[in-house]
Motif scaffolding. Structure first.
Motif, PDB file in Angstrom:
ATOM      1  N   UNK A   1     -60.043 -73.517 -14.736  1.00 12.86           N
ATOM      2  CA  UNK A   1     -60.763 -73.120 -15.945  1.00 12.86           C
ATOM      3  C   UNK A   1     -61.979 -72.271 -15.614  1.00 12.86           C
ATOM      4  N   UNK A   2     -62.264 -72.133 -14.321  1.00 16.89           N
ATOM      5  CA  UNK A   2     -63.445 -71.388 -13.909  1.00 16.89           C
ATOM      6  C   UNK A   2     -63.112 -69.966 -13.493  1.00 16.89           C
ATOM      7  N   UNK A   3     -61.964 -69.472 -13.877  1.00 16.07           N
ATOM      8  CA  UNK A   3     -61.552 -68.124 -13.502  1.00 16.07           C
ATOM      9  C   UNK A   3     -61.035 -67.383 -14.721  1.00 16.07           C
ATOM     10  N   UNK A   4     -61.488 -66.152 -14.891  1.00 15.43           N
ATOM     11  CA  UNK A   4     -60.978 -65.288 -15.943  1.00 15.43           C
ATOM     12  C   UNK A   4     -60.499 -63.997 -15.286  1.00 15.43           C
ATOM     13  N   UNK A   5     -59.423 -63.456 -15.815  1.00 16.82           N
ATOM     14  CA  UNK A   5     -58.809 -62.247 -15.256  1.00 16.82           C
ATOM     15  C   UNK A   5     -58.802 -61.158 -16.318  1.00 16.82           C
ATOM     16  N   UNK A   6     -59.180 -59.958 -15.904  1.00 19.66           N
ATOM     17  CA  UNK A   6     -59.237 -58.820 -16.806  1.00 19.66           C
ATOM     18  C   UNK A   6     -58.634 -57.624 -16.084  1.00 19.66           C
ATOM     19  N   UNK A   7     -57.681 -56.957 -16.713  1.00 14.30           N
ATOM     20  CA  UNK A   7     -57.067 -55.775 -16.111  1.00 14.30           C
ATOM     21  C   UNK A   7     -57.530 -54.534 -16.862  1.00 14.30           C
ATOM     22  N   UNK A   8     -58.024 -53.559 -16.116  1.00 16.07           N
ATOM     23  CA  UNK A   8     -58.438 -52.277 -16.691  1.00 16.07           C
ATOM     24  C   UNK A   8     -57.467 -51.231 -16.150  1.00 16.07           C
ATOM     25  N   UNK A   9     -56.634 -50.703 -17.041  1.00 17.07           N
ATOM     26  CA  UNK A   9     -55.599 -49.743 -16.642  1.00 17.07           C
ATOM     27  C   UNK A   9     -56.180 -48.338 -16.548  1.00 17.07           C
ATOM     28  N   UNK A  10     -55.511 -47.494 -15.774  1.00 16.53           N
ATOM     29  CA  UNK A  10     -55.974 -46.118 -15.615  1.00 16.53           C
ATOM     30  C   UNK A  10     -55.917 -45.343 -16.931  1.00 16.53           C
ATOM     31  N   UNK A  11     -55.135 -45.815 -17.876  1.00 19.09           N
ATOM     32  CA  UNK A  11     -55.072 -45.175 -19.196  1.00 19.09           C
ATOM     33  C   UNK A  11     -56.317 -45.467 -20.031  1.00 19.09           C
ATOM     34  N   UNK A  12     -57.154 -46.410 -19.554  1.00 16.25           N
ATOM     35  CA  UNK A  12     -58.341 -46.807 -20.292  1.00 16.25           C
ATOM     36  C   UNK A  12     -58.156 -48.099 -21.063  1.00 16.25           C
ATOM     37  N   UNK A  13     -56.908 -48.596 -21.113  1.00 11.27           N
ATOM     38  CA  UNK A  13     -56.633 -49.836 -21.849  1.00 11.27           C
ATOM     39  C   UNK A  13     -57.183 -51.037 -21.083  1.00 11.27           C
ATOM     40  N   UNK A  14     -57.862 -51.934 -21.804  1.00 15.37           N
ATOM     41  CA  UNK A  14     -58.416 -53.144 -21.217  1.00 15.37           C
ATOM     42  C   UNK A  14     -57.580 -54.318 -21.700  1.00 15.37           C
TER      43      UNK A  14
END
Length: 195
Positions: free
Chosen positions: A176-189
């Motif tokens: 529960x202490x980890x969050x994941x975020x992907x930022x694509x080269x297209x600009x989509x988060x």
């Protein structure tokens, strides 16, 4: 003569009650601490998304590449975000779509309080989208055209887990202490809370 029996608790009974109260209080404290830590991680995760989207818009609006970097210090237990851009006198920014040779720290994009660039008691780890490759930049390079130079995965986790790196961070995914975020080269988060 009347014999009066004085009734009371024995020492063993009192010790048992104290032990039970201690266990209940300890469990409650652990639960409260865990909830506070999870709330802190969630708040800083939202903060990270807002910061990434804000500078994406600023880069696109100004049509210039910018590099958003994150630096974690064990001593300060903070992750600091800094934004770099080309000097105003550099004309390379007009034709560049990457973040090479950025030479000035840019701190006043929009009037904000300084806490906007500080993440308390969390570490932000930036990893490539493909484990067999590496990132060109240690952060997000905005191209100035609404895109980023490369796809990157951001892991935001508690500072106490600071020894993690890109190879073993996936082991904390169930935490529960980890969050994941992907930022694509297209600009989509890609916000993991939407899934």
């Amino acid at each position: 003569m009347q014999n009066h029996h004085i009734k009371g608790f024995s020492l063993v009974e009192i010790l048992i009650v104290i032990a039970v109260i201690g266990i209940i209080a300890g469990t409650g404290m652990i639960y409260t601490t865990n909830n506070a830590n999870m709330a802190k991680i969630s708040n800083e995760y939202t903060h990270l998304i807002q910061l990434i989207k804000k500078y994406s818009m600023v880069s696109e609006k100004q049509s210039e590449p910018m590099l958003l970097e994150f630096d974690f210090s064990n001593n300060d237990t903070q992750t600091l975000a800094t934004l770099k851009k080309y000097k105003d006198s550099s004309y390379k920014r007009l034709s560049s779509t990457d973040c090479e040779d950025l030479d000035i720290t840019y701190q006043e994009v929009v009037a904000l309080n300084k806490d906007d660039h500080i993440f308390e008691n969390v570490r932000i780890l930036i990893c490539p989208s493909d484990s067999s490759s590496s990132l060109t930049y240690d952060g997000i390079c905005y191209t100035g055209r609404g895109e980023t130079y490369e796809t990157a995965i951001f892991y935001l986790h508690s500072g106490k887990d600071s020894k993690q790196d890109c190879n073993d961070i996936e082991g904390l995914i169930s935490s529960n202490y980890l969050r994941k975020l992907t930022v694509y080269s297209t600009g989509y988060v890609e916000d993991e809370r939407n899934f």
